[in-house]
Design a protein around this motif. Sequence first.
Motif, PDB file in Angstrom:
ATOM      1  N   MET A 189       0.677  -1.247  -0.038  1.00  0.00           N
ATOM      2  CA  MET A 189       0.010   0.001   0.025  1.00  0.00           C
ATOM      3  C   MET A 189       0.939   1.361  -0.090  1.00  0.00           C
ATOM      4  O   MET A 189       2.060   1.469   0.889  1.00  0.00           O
ATOM      5  CB  MET A 189      -0.837  -0.050   1.339  1.00  0.00           C
ATOM      6  N   LYS A 190       0.508   2.388  -0.957  1.00  0.00           N
ATOM      7  CA  LYS A 190       1.256   3.299  -0.883  1.00  0.00           C
ATOM      8  C   LYS A 190       0.368   4.429   0.188  1.00  0.00           C
ATOM      9  O   LYS A 190      -0.657   4.711  -0.850  1.00  0.00           O
ATOM     10  CB  LYS A 190       1.483   3.957  -2.302  1.00  0.00           C
ATOM     11  N   LEU A 191       0.513   4.630   1.224  1.00  0.00           N
ATOM     12  CA  LEU A 191      -0.015   5.620   1.962  1.00  0.00           C
ATOM     13  C   LEU A 191       0.825   6.832   2.034  1.00  0.00           C
ATOM     14  O   LEU A 191       1.973   7.016   2.161  1.00  0.00           O
ATOM     15  CB  LEU A 191      -0.101   4.770   3.351  1.00  0.00           C
ATOM     16  N   ILE A 192       0.016   8.078   2.451  1.00  0.00           N
ATOM     17  CA  ILE A 192       0.499   9.363   2.652  1.00  0.00           C
ATOM     18  C   ILE A 192      -0.519   9.831   3.660  1.00  0.00           C
ATOM     19  O   ILE A 192      -1.571   9.562   3.662  1.00  0.00           O
ATOM     20  CB  ILE A 192       0.315  10.324   1.190  1.00  0.00           C
ATOM     21  N   VAL A 193       0.176  10.599   4.461  1.00  0.00           N
ATOM     22  CA  VAL A 193      -0.324  11.468   5.626  1.00  0.00           C
ATOM     23  C   VAL A 193      -0.342  12.668   5.465  1.00  0.00           C
ATOM     24  O   VAL A 193       0.725  13.424   5.467  1.00  0.00           O
ATOM     25  CB  VAL A 193      -0.244  10.905   6.982  1.00  0.00           C
ATOM     26  N   LEU A 194      -1.505  13.580   5.148  1.00  0.00           N
ATOM     27  CA  LEU A 194      -1.590  15.136   5.222  1.00  0.00           C
ATOM     28  C   LEU A 194      -2.027  15.796   6.396  1.00  0.00           C
ATOM     29  O   LEU A 194      -3.022  15.295   6.982  1.00  0.00           O
ATOM     30  CB  LEU A 194      -2.322  15.445   4.032  1.00  0.00           C
ATOM     31  N   ASP A 195      -1.488  16.917   6.747  1.00  0.00           N
ATOM     32  CA  ASP A 195      -2.093  17.768   7.726  1.00  0.00           C
ATOM     33  C   ASP A 195      -3.014  18.390   6.794  1.00  0.00           C
ATOM     34  O   ASP A 195      -3.271  18.354   5.490  1.00  0.00           O
ATOM     35  CB  ASP A 195      -1.005  18.746   8.156  1.00  0.00           C
ATOM     36  N   ARG A 196      -4.136  19.078   7.512  1.00  0.00           N
ATOM     37  CA  ARG A 196      -5.214  19.703   6.913  1.00  0.00           C
ATOM     38  C   ARG A 196      -4.806  21.220   6.645  1.00  0.00           C
ATOM     39  O   ARG A 196      -4.736  21.697   5.659  1.00  0.00           O
ATOM     40  CB  ARG A 196      -6.604  19.441   7.563  1.00  0.00           C
ATOM     41  N   ASP A 197      -5.173  22.021   7.855  1.00  0.00           N
ATOM     42  CA  ASP A 197      -4.875  23.316   7.771  1.00  0.00           C
ATOM     43  C   ASP A 197      -3.644  23.881   7.421  1.00  0.00           C
ATOM     44  O   ASP A 197      -2.539  23.520   8.164  1.00  0.00           O
ATOM     45  CB  ASP A 197      -5.217  23.951   9.043  1.00  0.00           C
ATOM     46  N   GLY A 198      -3.352  24.518   6.402  1.00  0.00           N
ATOM     47  CA  GLY A 198      -2.181  25.053   5.811  1.00  0.00           C
ATOM     48  C   GLY A 198      -1.377  24.011   4.687  1.00  0.00           C
ATOM     49  O   GLY A 198      -0.491  24.432   4.018  1.00  0.00           O
ATOM     50  N   VAL A 199      -2.139  22.915   4.502  1.00  0.00           N
ATOM     51  CA  VAL A 199      -1.357  22.061   3.693  1.00  0.00           C
ATOM     52  C   VAL A 199      -2.510  21.681   2.632  1.00  0.00           C
ATOM     53  O   VAL A 199      -2.415  21.970   1.236  1.00  0.00           O
ATOM     54  CB  VAL A 199      -1.279  20.469   4.267  1.00  0.00           C
ATOM     55  N   ILE A 200      -3.986  21.439   2.961  1.00  0.00           N
ATOM     56  CA  ILE A 200      -5.109  21.369   1.903  1.00  0.00           C
ATOM     57  C   ILE A 200      -5.785  22.537   1.843  1.00  0.00           C
ATOM     58  O   ILE A 200      -6.205  22.927   0.716  1.00  0.00           O
ATOM     59  CB  ILE A 200      -5.776  20.074   2.484  1.00  0.00           C
ATOM     60  N   ASN A 201      -5.963  23.127   2.822  1.00  0.00           N
ATOM     61  CA  ASN A 201      -6.794  24.378   2.963  1.00  0.00           C
ATOM     62  C   ASN A 201      -5.929  25.723   3.518  1.00  0.00           C
ATOM     63  O   ASN A 201      -5.225  25.336   4.436  1.00  0.00           O
ATOM     64  CB  ASN A 201      -8.004  24.265   3.566  1.00  0.00           C
ATOM     65  N   GLU A 202      -6.456  26.922   3.316  1.00  0.00           N
ATOM     66  CA  GLU A 202      -5.807  28.005   3.920  1.00  0.00           C
ATOM     67  C   GLU A 202      -6.089  27.986   5.248  1.00  0.00           C
ATOM     68  O   GLU A 202      -6.928  27.290   5.985  1.00  0.00           O
ATOM     69  CB  GLU A 202      -6.639  29.173   3.326  1.00  0.00           C
ATOM     70  N   ASP A 203      -4.950  28.336   5.980  1.00  0.00           N
ATOM     71  CA  ASP A 203      -4.785  28.217   7.534  1.00  0.00           C
ATOM     72  C   ASP A 203      -5.012  29.639   7.901  1.00  0.00           C
ATOM     73  O   ASP A 203      -5.066  30.709   7.403  1.00  0.00           O
ATOM     74  CB  ASP A 203      -3.549  27.813   7.981  1.00  0.00           C
ATOM     75  N   SER A 204      -5.308  29.957   9.168  1.00  0.00           N
ATOM     76  CA  SER A 204      -5.705  31.204  10.104  1.00  0.00           C
ATOM     77  C   SER A 204      -5.327  31.303  11.367  1.00  0.00           C
ATOM     78  O   SER A 204      -5.733  30.368  12.202  1.00  0.00           O
ATOM     79  CB  SER A 204      -7.151  31.416   9.717  1.00  0.00           C
ATOM     80  N   ASP A 205      -4.578  32.259  11.654  1.00  0.00           N
ATOM     81  CA  ASP A 205      -4.305  32.139  13.280  1.00  0.00           C
ATOM     82  C   ASP A 205      -5.344  32.510  14.005  1.00  0.00           C
ATOM     83  O   ASP A 205      -5.317  32.153  15.223  1.00  0.00           O
ATOM     84  CB  ASP A 205      -3.424  33.353  13.451  1.00  0.00           C
ATOM     85  N   ALA A 206      -6.480  32.866  13.494  1.00  0.00           N
ATOM     86  CA  ALA A 206      -7.888  32.804  14.182  1.00  0.00           C
ATOM     87  C   ALA A 206      -8.665  31.817  14.089  1.00  0.00           C
ATOM     88  O   ALA A 206      -9.860  31.760  14.587  1.00  0.00           O
ATOM     89  CB  ALA A 206      -8.599  34.151  13.768  1.00  0.00           C
ATOM     90  N   TYR A 207      -8.124  30.706  13.407  1.00  0.00           N
ATOM     91  CA  TYR A 207      -8.786  29.334  13.089  1.00  0.00           C
ATOM     92  C   TYR A 207      -9.683  29.392  12.039  1.00  0.00           C
ATOM     93  O   TYR A 207     -10.389  30.300  11.659  1.00  0.00           O
ATOM     94  CB  TYR A 207      -9.450  28.890  14.442  1.00  0.00           C
ATOM     95  N   VAL A 208      -9.921  28.007  11.413  1.00  0.00           N
ATOM     96  CA  VAL A 208     -10.857  27.955  10.361  1.00  0.00           C
ATOM     97  C   VAL A 208     -12.090  27.506  11.303  1.00  0.00           C
ATOM     98  O   VAL A 208     -12.123  26.259  11.865  1.00  0.00           O
ATOM     99  CB  VAL A 208     -10.158  26.900   9.372  1.00  0.00           C
ATOM    100  N   LYS A 209     -12.987  28.113  11.223  1.00  0.00           N
ATOM    101  CA  LYS A 209     -14.295  28.048  12.130  1.00  0.00           C
ATOM    102  C   LYS A 209     -15.644  27.696  11.627  1.00  0.00           C
ATOM    103  O   LYS A 209     -16.383  27.185  11.864  1.00  0.00           O
ATOM    104  CB  LYS A 209     -14.427  29.295  13.237  1.00  0.00           C
ATOM    105  N   THR A 210     -15.541  28.117  10.182  1.00  0.00           N
ATOM    106  CA  THR A 210     -16.945  28.036   9.391  1.00  0.00           C
ATOM    107  C   THR A 210     -16.664  27.278   8.285  1.00  0.00           C
ATOM    108  O   THR A 210     -15.677  27.214   7.621  1.00  0.00           O
ATOM    109  CB  THR A 210     -17.587  29.346   9.208  1.00  0.00           C
ATOM    110  N   LEU A 211     -17.690  26.983   7.657  1.00  0.00           N
ATOM    111  CA  LEU A 211     -17.783  26.186   6.398  1.00  0.00           C
ATOM    112  C   LEU A 211     -17.262  27.131   5.377  1.00  0.00           C
ATOM    113  O   LEU A 211     -16.341  26.927   4.200  1.00  0.00           O
ATOM    114  CB  LEU A 211     -18.897  25.704   5.934  1.00  0.00           C
ATOM    115  N   GLU A 212     -17.328  28.156   5.587  1.00  0.00           N
ATOM    116  CA  GLU A 212     -17.120  29.483   4.638  1.00  0.00           C
ATOM    117  C   GLU A 212     -15.601  29.811   4.849  1.00  0.00           C
ATOM    118  O   GLU A 212     -14.947  30.218   3.720  1.00  0.00           O
ATOM    119  CB  GLU A 212     -18.066  30.687   4.640  1.00  0.00           C
TER     120      GLU A 212
END
Length: 180
Positions: free
Chosen positions: A1-24
């Motif tokens: 199996m070729k497995l990869i582990v990704l962080d989410r915030d800052g890798v897949i989606n934009e990160d925010s010091d104020a947190y990603v809090k909503t769907l928008e």
Amino acid sequence: MKLIVLDRDGVINEDSDAYVKTLEEWIPIPGSLQAIARLSQAGWTVAVATNQSGLARGMFDASTLDDMHFKMQQLVMEQGGRIDLIVHCPHGPDAGCECRKPKPGLFRTIAEHFGLADLKGVPVVGDSHRDLHAGLMLGGTPYLVRTGKGLRTLEGTLPSGTQVFDDLAAVVDHLLEKSR
């Protein structure tokens, strides 16, 4: 199996010091969803491991987090790919849990889910020291992206063997080229 582990915030989606809090506020980084789809299409198994202390801090609830993850999965599926597993730590930094990165609990959960003893050689992609260190504890290979908090992370000392790329798409280009 070729497995990869990704962080989410800052890798897949934009990160925010104020947190990603909503769907928008959950906004994909350009090229990240297509990169995940390309991995899937090439036979890779994609897992996401993410700290979500905003839950413990009362900034959003589990339903909102589920909605964000559903949106992420749907958008990846629209590109012809899939995310095989998402695990998250809901605790705050002072909870003393084993799942909050840099501790290896989320990575242990991923390994167990896929019937692996460890994550030896598995690419672990993150934008922070805690992502890289957590993956290293189970033998993962660290990949730092410059998106999210990546540029800040570059100012410190990286774990030995860390490879640095502009973004997730560049990591995927490298991995797919290497596996040819």
